[in-house]
Design a protein around this motif. Structure first.
Motif, PDB file in Angstrom:
ATOM      1  N   UNK A  20       0.825  -1.203   0.000  1.00 26.55           N
ATOM      2  CA  UNK A  20       0.000   0.000   0.000  1.00 26.55           C
ATOM      3  C   UNK A  20       0.867   1.265   0.000  1.00 26.55           C
ATOM      4  N   UNK A  21       1.870   1.275   0.869  1.00 22.74           N
ATOM      5  CA  UNK A  21       2.723   2.474   0.971  1.00 22.74           C
ATOM      6  C   UNK A  21       3.546   2.668  -0.297  1.00 22.74           C
ATOM      7  N   UNK A  22       4.014   1.553  -0.873  1.00 21.90           N
ATOM      8  CA  UNK A  22       4.807   1.649  -2.097  1.00 21.90           C
ATOM      9  C   UNK A  22       3.967   2.282  -3.208  1.00 21.90           C
ATOM     10  N   UNK A  23       2.740   1.793  -3.345  1.00 20.12           N
ATOM     11  CA  UNK A  23       1.877   2.281  -4.414  1.00 20.12           C
ATOM     12  C   UNK A  23       1.474   3.738  -4.181  1.00 20.12           C
ATOM     13  N   UNK A  24       0.986   4.006  -2.975  1.00 24.86           N
ATOM     14  CA  UNK A  24       0.434   5.342  -2.738  1.00 24.86           C
ATOM     15  C   UNK A  24       1.525   6.406  -2.652  1.00 24.86           C
ATOM     16  N   UNK A  25       2.645   6.084  -2.035  1.00 27.04           N
ATOM     17  CA  UNK A  25       3.711   7.090  -1.935  1.00 27.04           C
ATOM     18  C   UNK A  25       4.468   7.211  -3.255  1.00 27.04           C
ATOM     19  N   UNK A  26       4.537   6.100  -3.993  1.00 22.47           N
ATOM     20  CA  UNK A  26       5.116   6.149  -5.338  1.00 22.47           C
ATOM     21  C   UNK A  26       4.327   7.102  -6.217  1.00 22.47           C
ATOM     22  N   UNK A  27       3.004   7.046  -6.070  1.00 20.67           N
ATOM     23  CA  UNK A  27       2.131   7.921  -6.864  1.00 20.67           C
ATOM     24  C   UNK A  27       2.328   9.387  -6.475  1.00 20.67           C
ATOM     25  N   UNK A  28       2.817   9.622  -5.271  1.00 26.50           N
ATOM     26  CA  UNK A  28       3.079  10.997  -4.824  1.00 26.50           C
ATOM     27  C   UNK A  28       4.465  11.474  -5.246  1.00 26.50           C
TER      28      UNK A  28
END
Ligand code: CA
Length: 234
Positions: A20-28
């Protein structure tokens, strides 16, 4: 190739949360490095020099506070945010004393979790309502600075200056009741930026405070040999 994106190191053994963090923070726009143990996390911290480390306390090999302490000592530029299921006083105090500048409980929503990370990156100090309550309670207990004085003059001196100002207390009290940062700002007539700086100061004071209080407690229990007293839990 030079990596220009800010790096966030996620040290967490639950794959779902890492994903979750990889995806969401990657998107940021962040580069996310993942570690599933404390040992791996320390190695990655040395290799990748992250701008922010998100640390789970319940790791399979070491307690998260060990990793926090390592980061605080060796990577002074790296912010550390705790994500955990543990809202108990002992874990909160140990984490903050070790150098964490954000403490977020896993029971918050996904969106909230990302918002807290971004907030920390923007110079804030995220704090869940339950944590604000613990900080308030702890600061009310008194440092016991006099007890420490004979053993660690420095800590005692710092402890004496570590009480919260009225404004800092007001901010924490409202946060502990569940008000958002902007609601706290509105009620006190100050900006959100000022709210976060009060929170940051509270963390800093608690770090000094809990360090001193822990030394006092250990001394009272007869756990300290002369010259010891560097941490609350070990
Ligand atoms: Ca865990």
């Amino acid at each position: 190739m030079t990596e220009l994106r800010p790096t966030i190191l996620v040290i967490e053994d639950e794959p779902e949360i890492r994903r979750f963090l990889r995806t969401s923070l990657g998107a940021e726009g962040y580069r996310v490095v993942e570690a599933d143990t404390g040992e791996r996390g320390v190695i990655d911290a040395g290799t990748h020099k992250p701008d922010l480390a998100i640390v789970d306390l319940g790791l399979p090999d070491v307690h998260g506070t060990e990793v926090i302490r390592y980061a605080a000592r060796h990577l002074p530029e790296c912010d550390v945010m705790v994500i955990t299921m543990f809202a108990d006083e002992r874990n909160v105090l140990a984490s903050i004393e070790a150098g964490a500048t954000g403490y977020v409980l896993k029971d918050c929503s996904d969106a909230d979790l990302v918002a807290r990370v971004l907030e920390l990156r923007a110079g804030g100090s995220p704090m869940s309502p339950g944590i604000a309550r613990i900080v308030l309670n702890q600061m009310r207990l008194g440092t016991g600075g006099a007890t420490v004085a004979g053993r660690r003059g420095t800590v005692a001196a710092e402890g004496a200056q570590s009480s919260l100002t009225t404004r800092e207390t007001d901010v924490l009290r409202l946060l502990s009741r569940g008000y958002t940062y902007s609601e706290v700002g509105d009620r006190l007539g100050i900006s959100v930026h000022t709210v976060t700086s009060h929170i940051k100061n509270s963390y800093r004071k608690l770090a000094v405070h809990s360090g001193a209080a822990a030394v006092t407690r250990a001394a009272e229990l007869g756990l300290l040999r002369p010259g010891e007293g560097n941490g609350p839990t070990r």
